[in-house]
Scaffold this motif. Structure first.
Motif, PDB file in Angstrom:
ATOM      1  N   ASP A   1       5.987  13.453  -7.091  1.00  0.00           N
ATOM      2  CA  ASP A   1       6.006  14.389  -5.959  1.00  0.00           C
ATOM      3  C   ASP A   1       7.411  14.934  -5.687  1.00  0.00           C
ATOM      4  O   ASP A   1       7.563  16.056  -5.208  1.00  0.00           O
ATOM      5  N   LEU A   2       8.430  14.089  -5.964  1.00  0.00           N
ATOM      6  CA  LEU A   2       9.804  14.448  -5.601  1.00  0.00           C
ATOM      7  C   LEU A   2      10.759  14.058  -6.717  1.00  0.00           C
ATOM      8  O   LEU A   2      10.695  12.944  -7.246  1.00  0.00           O
ATOM      9  N   ILE A   3      11.642  14.991  -7.095  1.00  0.00           N
ATOM     10  CA  ILE A   3      12.723  14.709  -8.044  1.00  0.00           C
ATOM     11  C   ILE A   3      14.024  14.646  -7.261  1.00  0.00           C
ATOM     12  O   ILE A   3      14.349  15.574  -6.514  1.00  0.00           O
TER      13      ILE A   3
ATOM     14  N   LEU B   1      20.042  21.855 -15.065  1.00  0.00           N
ATOM     15  CA  LEU B   1      19.164  20.749 -14.686  1.00  0.00           C
ATOM     16  C   LEU B   1      18.171  21.187 -13.600  1.00  0.00           C
ATOM     17  O   LEU B   1      16.981  20.877 -13.665  1.00  0.00           O
ATOM     18  N   ILE B   2      18.661  21.912 -12.614  1.00  0.00           N
ATOM     19  CA  ILE B   2      17.793  22.393 -11.535  1.00  0.00           C
ATOM     20  C   ILE B   2      16.748  23.363 -12.087  1.00  0.00           C
ATOM     21  O   ILE B   2      15.592  23.358 -11.655  1.00  0.00           O
ATOM     22  N   LYS B   3      17.155  24.160 -13.073  1.00  0.00           N
ATOM     23  CA  LYS B   3      16.211  25.080 -13.713  1.00  0.00           C
ATOM     24  C   LYS B   3      15.071  24.309 -14.364  1.00  0.00           C
ATOM     25  O   LYS B   3      13.900  24.683 -14.239  1.00  0.00           O
ATOM     26  N   LEU B   4      15.398  23.215 -15.059  1.00  0.00           N
ATOM     27  CA  LEU B   4      14.362  22.377 -15.679  1.00  0.00           C
ATOM     28  C   LEU B   4      13.439  21.776 -14.614  1.00  0.00           C
ATOM     29  O   LEU B   4      12.224  21.751 -14.786  1.00  0.00           O
ATOM     30  N   CYS B   5      14.032  21.306 -13.537  1.00  0.00           N
ATOM     31  CA  CYS B   5      13.240  20.696 -12.461  1.00  0.00           C
ATOM     32  C   CYS B   5      12.315  21.712 -11.800  1.00  0.00           C
ATOM     33  O   CYS B   5      11.200  21.382 -11.392  1.00  0.00           O
ATOM     34  N   SER B   6      12.791  22.965 -11.691  1.00  0.00           N
ATOM     35  CA  SER B   6      11.991  23.996 -11.024  1.00  0.00           C
ATOM     36  C   SER B   6      10.755  24.375 -11.825  1.00  0.00           C
ATOM     37  O   SER B   6       9.835  25.007 -11.293  1.00  0.00           O
TER      38      SER B   6
ATOM     39  N   ASP C   1       0.851  -1.188   0.000  1.00  0.00           N
ATOM     40  CA  ASP C   1       0.000   0.000   0.000  1.00  0.00           C
ATOM     41  C   ASP C   1       0.887   1.238   0.000  1.00  0.00           C
ATOM     42  O   ASP C   1       1.405   1.642   1.038  1.00  0.00           O
ATOM     43  N   LYS C   2       1.076   1.813  -1.183  1.00  0.00           N
ATOM     44  CA  LYS C   2       1.984   2.950  -1.312  1.00  0.00           C
ATOM     45  C   LYS C   2       1.228   4.247  -1.572  1.00  0.00           C
ATOM     46  O   LYS C   2       1.774   5.189  -2.141  1.00  0.00           O
ATOM     47  N   ARG C   3      -0.010   4.285  -1.129  1.00  0.00           N
ATOM     48  CA  ARG C   3      -0.794   5.488  -1.374  1.00  0.00           C
ATOM     49  C   ARG C   3      -0.235   6.702  -0.647  1.00  0.00           C
ATOM     50  O   ARG C   3      -0.383   7.829  -1.105  1.00  0.00           O
ATOM     51  N   ASN C   4       0.406   6.467   0.493  1.00  0.00           N
ATOM     52  CA  ASN C   4       0.971   7.582   1.263  1.00  0.00           C
ATOM     53  C   ASN C   4       2.443   7.821   0.954  1.00  0.00           C
ATOM     54  O   ASN C   4       3.080   8.649   1.602  1.00  0.00           O
ATOM     55  N   PHE C   5       2.985   7.073  -0.015  1.00  0.00           N
ATOM     56  CA  PHE C   5       4.391   7.238  -0.367  1.00  0.00           C
ATOM     57  C   PHE C   5       4.548   8.399  -1.348  1.00  0.00           C
ATOM     58  O   PHE C   5       3.662   8.681  -2.156  1.00  0.00           O
ATOM     59  N   GLN C   6       5.704   9.072  -1.268  1.00  0.00           N
ATOM     60  CA  GLN C   6       6.036  10.080  -2.270  1.00  0.00           C
ATOM     61  C   GLN C   6       6.498   9.387  -3.539  1.00  0.00           C
ATOM     62  O   GLN C   6       7.379   8.532  -3.506  1.00  0.00           O
ATOM     63  N   ARG C   7       5.918   9.776  -4.675  1.00  0.00           N
ATOM     64  CA  ARG C   7       6.322   9.207  -5.961  1.00  0.00           C
ATOM     65  C   ARG C   7       7.574   9.950  -6.435  1.00  0.00           C
ATOM     66  O   ARG C   7       7.558  11.174  -6.583  1.00  0.00           O
ATOM     67  N   VAL C   8       8.649   9.191  -6.650  1.00  0.00           N
ATOM     68  CA  VAL C   8       9.972   9.791  -6.864  1.00  0.00           C
ATOM     69  C   VAL C   8      10.461   9.557  -8.289  1.00  0.00           C
ATOM     70  O   VAL C   8      10.355   8.440  -8.821  1.00  0.00           O
TER      71      VAL C   8
END
Length: 639
Positions: free
Chosen positions: A208-210, A225-230, A138-145
């Protein structure tokens, strides 16, 4: 939980049983029918030696040390190597003796040992993987990375996330610029494309998280790369370096938020180490304000150049005590002393110079907070102006070879008392250089990251609290530099010093604080002015919209270092300064703040107090001098 000693005994007993089983199976396959009693007797006689050889090899190859529930390819290879060496040694022994076990039996037993011994150990990891997999279905509360980087570190991060479901990370996809990896899977996560597809993948996979897992990435590449992620709505974290993940105690805890040093994308400073060492090694070096942000970093870096003695002078005992303890741990052979003293106290400063005879002085002691000094101008003058005068005059009197003043971009066309006092400090060292054999120089730079009162920790705290993020003005811009970088360039500038120069450090491009706040909010996974409000509070007393690093009359000259420049000296007459100082001291003693401001404006004619409004209009607080008046008086007063 089984203790280490009992675990070792348990594994040895299991290994003894598995080795015997492998030999019995090998005998069966060799003879197919009834085993000759003679061979059984030979095996029984040789068994203690055979078992001893294997157990010793297993021990040498650390099969009893590994934590097999999280074993990796390294533990697997060690297990195989231990079995192969053990069977090899037993094979050599069998060849050398007459009444031996059949060689084929020894070889087959060696192969079976690899399967049984290593297989038994790997079963621990398989079992743990099954248990973890079931417990985290049950990974409903997990952050998708989303992992950026399909290399060894990316793989390590994914494995760590799977091993620790309590951290609630679910690695669902990978991004990598190596197109050959696209479409492949790493530890159950698929490589879906290159960095250009980050935004698309984030949207499609509800990321949710990179996590940027490329520690070897160059600074410019990291910045892009950080600019793309932002540009996505996902939060962004960075894996700092391989060495931090290798430490068993850190693992994923070393993931950190993106900070300004990542956004600045500044290349590492290249230093002339020999040149710096030449004027510091074997010398007595004094650092005033040695417990402060810049002063303590000066002490750290100076310590690495082996001075004969490092003197750390500060009025605040706690900060001085901290840097003393740190240096004692890192440089146990360093001869260093902490001197609790105020640069205002002329007698104490003179006594220190008389006793220790410093040869190099870095003067970092100063009051630096602009708004606080606007309300306490008398204290700013006492500490910054007269403190600098005390240290400078003692340096000249007691034969200091080199004196380096830590200055600021706020000394250029100052709009606040702090900047004006630092401009006077620059005037002092240029005037002193004309009448002294000491090489007096100043190094001027802008804001440093990580210093006390820095804007980045404030923004992060405000974001964590849900906002609002406070920015003083929509157009305010600042130059930024890392503390270690600034100090490296200060030390390097000292090698170029011939006396009287104001060295100006290349601070890179100025950063608009509003843009910076927006970037940090996005990288935290929020939308500026939607999820987190940005609130404009108005400029604080004495604060500028834009900082400058040069005065118009100073010009600019290159040095051998690409990040260090020299402003042309604006010579000041010490007798004229002394006349002003006598009047200022009288005003300070009678605590007349308005009179003090007027007198400083006479001395620093580029100093004007300005109020900026949120509509970008400005108003002179004191209109005593027009712009033309200021320009016409610069040469008369400063030359």
């Amino acid at each position: 939980m089984m203790g280490k000693k009992y675990k070792f005994i348990f594994l040895v007993l299991i290994d003894l049983a598995l080795i015997n089983i492998s030999y019995l199976i090998s005998f069966y396959f060799r003879f197919s029918t009834i085993i000759n009693n003679e061979y059984i007797n030979i095996y029984l006689r040789r068994m203690p030696l055979i078992l001893s050889v294997y157990i010793i090899c297993f021990y040498l190859f650390k099969l009893y040390e590994s934590l097999w529930t999280i074993a990796s390819i390294d533990e697997f290879m060690l297990g195989v190597a231990g079995c192969v060496v053990g069977s090899g040694v037993n094979l050599i022994i069998s060849i050398m003796i007459i009444d031996r076990i059949p060689l084929l039996v020894t070889i087959m037993a060696g192969i079976l040992n690899v399967m049984l011994v290593v297989g038994f150990r790997m079963s621990f990891r398989i079992y743990r993987r099954i248990v973890v997999g079931v417990s985290s279905l049950d990974k409903r509360n997990f952050q998708r990375v989303l992992i950026v980087g399909a290399g060894s570190i990316g793989n390590m991060v994914i494995n760590e996330m799977r091993k620790h479901p309590e951290m609630k990370y679910n690695p669902v996809a990978i991004i990598d610029d190596n197109l050959e990896k696209v479409g492949t899977s790493i530890s159950g996560a698929k490589v879906l494309g290159s960095r250009s597809e980050i935004k698309k993948v984030v949207e499609e996979k509800n990321i949710d998280l990179i996590v940027v897992a490329i520690p070897s990435l160059k600074v410019e590449g990291k910045k892009e790369l950080i600019k793309l992620c932002s540009e996505t709505k996902a939060k962004v974290k960075i894996i700092p370096g391989v060495y931090e993940l290798i430490d068993e105690k850190t693992h994923l805890t070393n993931m950190r938020d993106v900070d300004l040093k990542d956004l600045l994308g500044r290349e590492p400073v290249k230093l002339d180490v020999e040149g710096i060492s030449e004027y510091i090694k074997g010398k007595v070096v004094l650092v005033t304000g040695g417990g402060g942000s810049i002063g303590s970093e000066l002490c750290r870096q100076i310590a690495s150049y082996n001075p004969s003695e490092l003197l750390i002078l500060d009025i605040y005992e706690n900060s001085a005590y901290e840097i003393q303890n740190e240096l004692s741990r890192k440089y146990p052979c360093l001869n260093h002393k902490v001197l609790i003293a105020s640069v205002r106290d002329r007698r104490r400063i003179e006594k220190i110079f008389q006793q220790y005879k410093p040869q190099v002085v870095f003067h970092a002691a100063a009051h630096k907070h602009v708004p606080l000094m606007e309300f306490n101008p008398i204290e700013a003058v006492k500490n910054n102006v007269f403190g600098t005068l005390n240290v400078a005059e003692c340096s000249g009197k007691y034969g200091v070879k080199k004196f380096v003043l830590i200055s600021t971009d706020k000394a250029v066309n100052p709009t606040n008392i702090m900047g004006a006092t630092k401009r006077i400090c620059e005037m002092i060292i240029q005037a002193m250089n004309k009448i002294s054999s000491t090489e007096f120089v100043a190094v001027r730079f802008g804001n440093v990251l990580g210093s006390n009162g820095s804007v980045i920790p404030l923004f992060k705290k405000q974001i964590e609290e849900g906002g609002p993020v406070t920015v003083t003005h929509p157009e305010i811009t600042r130059y930024f530099m890392l503390i270690p970088e600034a100090v490296q360039l200060v030390l390097q500038a000292g090698t170029f010093a011939r006396g009287g120069e104001i060295f100006v450090l290349d601070m890179g491009e100025p950063v608009k604080i509003y843009d910076l706040a927006c970037e940090l909010i996005r990288l935290s996974g929020y939308e500026p002015n939607k999820d987190i409000e940005i609130k404009f509070t108005g400029l604080r007393p004495g604060e500028k919209l834009y900082e400058e690093l040069l005065m118009a009359e100073e010009g600019l000259k290159e040095t051998r270092h690409e990040k260090i420049f020299i402003g042309r000296p604006t010579f000041v007459d010490m007798n004229k300064l002394k006349k002003y100082f006598k009047e200022i001291r009288f005003i300070v003693e009678h605590e007349s703040q308005e009179e003090l401001i007027r007198k400083i404006q006479e001395l620093v004619v580029t100093y004007k107090r300005v109020e900026y409004h949120l509509d970008n209009t400005e108003k002179l607080v004191d209109e005593k001098y027009s712009e033309d008046d200021i320009i016409s008086q610069v040469s008369a007063t400063l030359r």
